[in-house]
Write an enzyme that holds these catalytic residues in place. Sequence first.
Site, PDB file in Angstrom:
ATOM      1  N   TYR A   1       0.845  -1.191   0.000  1.00 27.54           N
ATOM      2  CA  TYR A   1       0.000   0.000   0.000  1.00 27.54           C
ATOM      3  C   TYR A   1       0.882   1.245   0.000  1.00 27.54           C
ATOM      4  CZ  TYR A   1      -4.007  -3.003   1.246  1.00 27.54           C
ATOM      5  OH  TYR A   1      -5.000  -3.961   1.255  1.00 27.54           O
TER       6      TYR A   1
ATOM      7  N   SER B   1     -13.491  -4.258  -0.105  1.00 23.98           N
ATOM      8  CA  SER B   1     -14.398  -3.611  -1.057  1.00 23.98           C
ATOM      9  C   SER B   1     -15.862  -3.885  -0.713  1.00 23.98           C
ATOM     10  CB  SER B   1     -14.098  -4.053  -2.494  1.00 23.98           C
ATOM     11  OG  SER B   1     -14.775  -3.235  -3.438  1.00 23.98           O
ATOM     12  N   PRO B   2     -16.269  -3.643   0.530  1.00 25.03           N
ATOM     13  CA  PRO B   2     -17.642  -3.961   0.939  1.00 25.03           C
ATOM     14  C   PRO B   2     -18.698  -3.094   0.261  1.00 25.03           C
ATOM     15  CG  PRO B   2     -16.554  -2.691   2.645  1.00 25.03           C
ATOM     16  CD  PRO B   2     -15.493  -3.048   1.639  1.00 25.03           C
TER      17      PRO B   2
ATOM     18  N   GLY C   1     -16.549  -0.587  -4.612  1.00 26.17           N
ATOM     19  CA  GLY C   1     -15.932   0.574  -5.250  1.00 26.17           C
ATOM     20  C   GLY C   1     -16.814   1.804  -5.274  1.00 26.17           C
ATOM     21  N   GLY C   2     -17.709   1.930  -4.301  1.00 28.74           N
ATOM     22  CA  GLY C   2     -18.585   3.094  -4.212  1.00 28.74           C
ATOM     23  C   GLY C   2     -19.987   2.877  -4.752  1.00 28.74           C
TER      24      GLY C   2
ATOM     25  N   LEU D   1     -22.293   0.764  -3.916  1.00 28.00           N
ATOM     26  CA  LEU D   1     -23.307   0.514  -2.890  1.00 28.00           C
ATOM     27  C   LEU D   1     -23.465   1.673  -1.914  1.00 28.00           C
ATOM     28  CD1 LEU D   1     -22.429  -3.227  -2.281  1.00 28.00           C
ATOM     29  CD2 LEU D   1     -24.502  -2.325  -3.371  1.00 28.00           C
TER      30      LEU D   1
ATOM     31  N   GLY E   1     -24.554   4.457  -3.150  1.00 29.24           N
ATOM     32  CA  GLY E   1     -25.617   5.213  -3.797  1.00 29.24           C
ATOM     33  C   GLY E   1     -25.150   6.450  -4.536  1.00 29.24           C
TER      34      GLY E   1
END
Length: 343
Positions: A53, A207-208, A211-212, A214, A216
């Site tokens: 990272y 990534s729950p 990538g954005g 979920l 909205g």
Amino acid sequence: MEYRTLGRSGAVVSAQALGTMTFGAEADEATSGTILSAFIDAGGTFIDTADVYSSGVSEEIIGRWLAKHPTEAQQIVLATKGRFPMGTGPNDVGLSRRHLRAALDDSLARLQVDHIDLYQMHAWDAMTPVDETLRFLDDAVTAGKISYYGFSNFLGWQLTKAVHVAAASGFTAPVTLQPQYNLLVRDIEHEVVPAALDAGIGLLPWSPLAGGWLSGKYERDVAPTGSTRLGENPERGMEAWKARNAAERTWRVLDAVTEIADAHTASASQVSLAWLGAQPAVTSVILGARTVEQLTDNMAAVDLDLSADELQRLTDASAPQMDDYPYGTAGVQQRNRRIEGGR
């Protein structure tokens, strides 16, 4: 904050983990420090990073923060990963004993600690015999450099093989697996989740929020703009965005998420995270944040109590396509016909 045991171990971690891939990249050191403090203040205890990272900068930022906050550091369960290249040499990559020895020591130095709670193999390495990797990890536990180890991005058969080789060899057993998992990415339920449940392995989904998606933030047929990752960097994955935008399943899921969020006066992110945290084998959901505001909103998911009907609605809306053999209904029927016919 809710707390759970770390897979089959006796260690206890927060049900949400702070992912730090943004540290040193999308979040500078001052912002990263503020995010760390906010996470700890909210009851978070589990911090996840990796040597790659920001080419080691994420670990360095965390190490400096830990050194400045010794009291808080005592409560933290610290996780990092090794596997990918941190140099240009032929042995600067992989899961060999040679590479992992150097990778672990370098991570310890950057984090300014003499011990890592959870050391994870960042991906499978087909070049290295699995027993070589497991022997190194067992030795690292014995030497006191790590408490536990786990994997990331392993397939079901790879996880099962590692578990059984460790057991047959008398090595310390793995405790976790870190896969991509969310309402839009559920294919691990075919093989990986059953393998984890069978072995008592705790899942740490990355990534729950897909990538954005979920959260909205995206609208149908409207290219991302503004303060979204794709809006700020369209080259990051615009082709993948187009494919997901064109899928009816995407919008079916988002409609269900939005309606449930409105019913609870919650955010779409909170609903998506609450569903994931309720799935079998999930130990801790990894939250990635670029700002304290994002982190605060996401952490509120632990207080969102979704009903059984709401959880089932999300599960049904996001059901992965499994029509083909051997997983789907048609595939099972085909298999049964072959069995009944003696073929």
